[in-house]
Design a protein around this motif. Structure first.
Motif, PDB file in Angstrom:
ATOM      1  N   ALA A  22       0.998  -0.312  -0.132  1.00 25.71           N
ATOM      2  CA  ALA A  22       0.008  -0.146  -0.033  1.00 25.71           C
ATOM      3  C   ALA A  22       0.453   1.372  -0.308  1.00 25.71           C
ATOM      4  O   ALA A  22       0.375   2.466  -0.233  1.00 25.71           O
ATOM      5  CB  ALA A  22      -1.016   0.341   1.130  1.00 25.71           C
ATOM      6  N   CYS A  71      -2.785   1.178  -1.338  1.00 25.77           N
ATOM      7  CA  CYS A  71      -3.468   2.333  -1.076  1.00 25.77           C
ATOM      8  C   CYS A  71      -3.141   3.317  -2.060  1.00 25.77           C
ATOM      9  O   CYS A  71      -3.759   3.770  -3.426  1.00 25.77           O
ATOM     10  CB  CYS A  71      -3.359   2.438   0.388  1.00 25.77           C
ATOM     11  SG  CYS A  71      -4.286   4.161   0.592  1.00 25.77           S
ATOM     12  N   PRO A  94      -2.757   5.481   3.328  1.00 29.35           N
ATOM     13  CA  PRO A  94      -2.139   4.538   3.587  1.00 29.35           C
ATOM     14  C   PRO A  94      -2.172   4.054   5.388  1.00 29.35           C
ATOM     15  O   PRO A  94      -1.414   5.030   5.860  1.00 29.35           O
ATOM     16  CB  PRO A  94      -0.530   4.076   2.921  1.00 29.35           C
ATOM     17  CG  PRO A  94      -0.473   5.329   2.003  1.00 29.35           C
ATOM     18  CD  PRO A  94      -1.248   6.553   2.315  1.00 29.35           C
TER      19      PRO A  94
END
Length: 291
Positions: A22, A71, A94
């Motif tokens: 992410a 993310c 994130p």
């Protein structure tokens, strides 16, 4: 909970795996401005695919056993993973390594968790079985925290554990995972250091090659290691120029000279260009990585 573990280890604690993908990869910019770090290729294989293949070698495959969080540029990660793993997309910024694991608590559901950083490049020594990621799982009681690590140049430096630097994989018991809050946080402060203080953390030595690939220099070094001191040219590349210790991706075109450099899929090196110690990405982006 004890069920068949990875690779059929009957009676060991049940394990699932989480690949952390992410992050924004800020140290690798500008390469990561358009591509998430987890999808940057090492030896023409995206880092995320290397992590998933390593887990598959341990018997951990599919969306019931493996999760990937996303993310930053998450839509690219989601499209790349497809149905190969359970996907956890974090809204906004994130959640960090601890928050990302906590966000998967319902999916983890009582199991131990093998957590891997997507940006970790590990190459296991062929002559050292049992000294790779599998060693984290061997004989685990389901209660302690385990980290994979290599001896640090300075064993007392900040960020070391029992004189070792972390090499990308940790093993966490459910008893600690279930207490993690779903908020931004990192595993160092929320899990590893408290476990270390309680005498419940073990460092498992890793004797292979490791790079965290977080900077252009480390990213280039990892690619050159994957190439083994030679050229690694995808069959789908067009090379009419000269390459020395180069990694050239699918669809790339090299008409000039490339030395100790990485040419991303689809990128071009024009006739008359001489590249040394760089990463050439698409749209003519060139990042100096050595020298």
């Amino acid at each position: 909970m004890t069920t068949p573990g990875p690779a059929g280890n009957t009676g060991s604690p049940e394990i699932c795996a989480v690949v952390l993908a992410a992050g924004e990869g800020t140290r690798l910019r500008p390469l990561t401005e358009r591509v998430p770090k987890a999808l940057c290729p090492i030896g023409n294989i995206p880092l995320l695919d290397r992590a998933l293949a390593r887990l598959a070698g341990l018997g951990l495959t599919g969306p019931d056993r493996v999760a990937v969080n996303a993310c930053y540029l998450g839509e690219q990660v989601v499209a790349h993973v497809g149905d190969r793993a359970h996907l956890s997309v974090e809204p906004g910024d994130p959640l960090g390594t601890a928050g990302g694991v906590a966000n998967l608590r319902t999916w983890i559901a009582g199991r131990g968790v093998l957590v891997g950083n997507a940006d970790a490049y590990l190459a296991d020594p062929a002559a050292a079985p049992g000294e790779d990621v599998a060693a984290l799982l061997a004989g685990w009681d389901g209660e302690t925290v385990r980290l994979l690590g290599q001896p640090a140049d300075d064993p007392d430096a900040p960020g070391t554990f029992d004189g070792h630097r972390f090499t990308g994989f940790s093993l966490l018991p459910w008893r600690l995972v279930r207490e993690l809050p779903v908020e931004p946080g990192d595993l160092v402060r929320t899990v590893w250091r408290p476990a270390e203080a309680a005498g419940a953390l073990t460092v498992v030595p890793y004797r292979g090659t490791f790079y965290d690939t977080g900077t252009p220099a480390a990213y280039l070094t990892a690619n050159l290691h994957a190439a083994g001191g030679a050229n690694l040219i995808d069959p789908g590349a067009t090379v009419t120029g000269r390459c020395r210790e180069a990694v050239v991706g699918a669809g790339a075109t090299v008409r000039g000279e490339v030395t100790r450099s990485v040419i991303w899929p689809g990128a071009e090196v024009a006739a008359g260009e001489r590249l040394t110690g760089v990463i050439r990405a698409g749209a003519g982006l060139t990042v100096l990585a050595e020298g």
